[in-house]
Enzyme design. Sequence first.
Site, mmCIF file in Angstrom:
data_model
loop_
_atom_site.group_PDB
_atom_site.id
_atom_site.type_symbol
_atom_site.label_atom_id
_atom_site.label_comp_id
_atom_site.label_asym_id
_atom_site.label_seq_id
_atom_site.Cartn_x
_atom_site.Cartn_y
_atom_site.Cartn_z
ATOM 1 N N HIS A 144 0.973 -1.359 -0.200
ATOM 2 C CA HIS A 144 -0.270 -0.357 0.014
ATOM 3 C C HIS A 144 0.693 1.282 -0.077
ATOM 4 O O HIS A 144 0.574 2.058 -0.721
ATOM 5 C CB HIS A 144 -0.966 -0.110 1.653
ATOM 6 N N GLU A 145 1.748 1.221 0.563
ATOM 7 C CA GLU A 145 2.239 2.689 0.748
ATOM 8 C C GLU A 145 3.828 2.623 -0.711
ATOM 9 O O GLU A 145 3.411 3.530 -0.425
ATOM 10 C CB GLU A 145 3.256 2.606 2.089
ATOM 11 N N HIS A 148 1.633 3.973 -2.736
ATOM 12 C CA HIS A 148 1.498 5.866 -2.559
ATOM 13 C C HIS A 148 2.386 6.818 -3.474
ATOM 14 O O HIS A 148 2.477 6.833 -4.426
ATOM 15 C CB HIS A 148 1.612 6.286 -1.272
ATOM 16 N N GLU A 221 -6.042 7.227 -1.267
ATOM 17 C CA GLU A 221 -5.889 5.825 -0.511
ATOM 18 C C GLU A 221 -6.689 4.490 -1.451
ATOM 19 O O GLU A 221 -6.746 3.689 -0.924
ATOM 20 C CB GLU A 221 -6.751 5.895 1.241
#
Length: 294
Positions: A144-145, A148, A221
């Site tokens: 997930h990070e 980003h 997100e």
Amino acid sequence: MRILLFLATNIAIVAVASITLSLLGVGSYMTAQGLDYTNLMIFCLVFGMVGSFVSLFLSKWMAKRSMGVRIIDQPSNADEQWLVGTVAKLAEKAGIGMPEVGVFASPQANAFATGWNRNDSLVAVSTGLLNKMTREEVEAVLGHEIGHVANGDMVTLTLIQGVVNAFVMFFARIIGSFIDRAVFKNENGHGIGFYIATFFAEVILGILASTIVFWFSRRREYRADIAGAELVSPAAMVSALARLRAEYGQPSDMPDEMVAFGISGELKNALGGLFMSHPPLEKRIAALQARYGR
């Protein structure tokens, strides 16, 4: 430390913006006849964008110090070796440069990514996340990070914030000048009424305009969740979000300036979620399940 970081950032912003305006040959936006709208717009754009980009360029440095992040330069045990190796594998799969990897002390399960470009970023996880999640769930959070970073979310958010700041400053000063003329009867609109009205206009317009920034933050997100699902697995991403939901409703212990960068932000119910940096975890889980049919 946070106060010093805040002061240092603002001093840097004023210095860089002042030098930029000087190089552009931009004079005062206040004249005897009223506001010079061209100079005012340039002034607002420079201060708005410089403020956002200085914060972006200093983001890694500030995050390390405000969060007490310990960078893993040389893994000292098997867990650190696994963490660095996992980030390296996911970064290569996502097509970005190897981020710095760090750990910060917090009982809450959280993680964040920051940095000014795809090849110069920082990914950090909390001790609480490492203790509470399985390795597959931690890997999904790392995905997930990394998502980003790969999506360029930090730069895009900076651009949006800079433009929003510029327009808030611009219209607040126009409102201040109008009120000073109409209410306080100053012909050039630059009396005490201008500064008072401008201050309150900036506060009100800033609150309204922040809904745009929060909206983008929520959208990113969902995209980062998809990145985590694609880089690791949908089941692992859903499981990690479900694990985070166990702490749902607890205020984040991250500094305010870092909450938007964490995988789980502070819960805010104001005005139907307009001021939430993250969507509710239930909606994020539902979005993944709808996308992947699970």
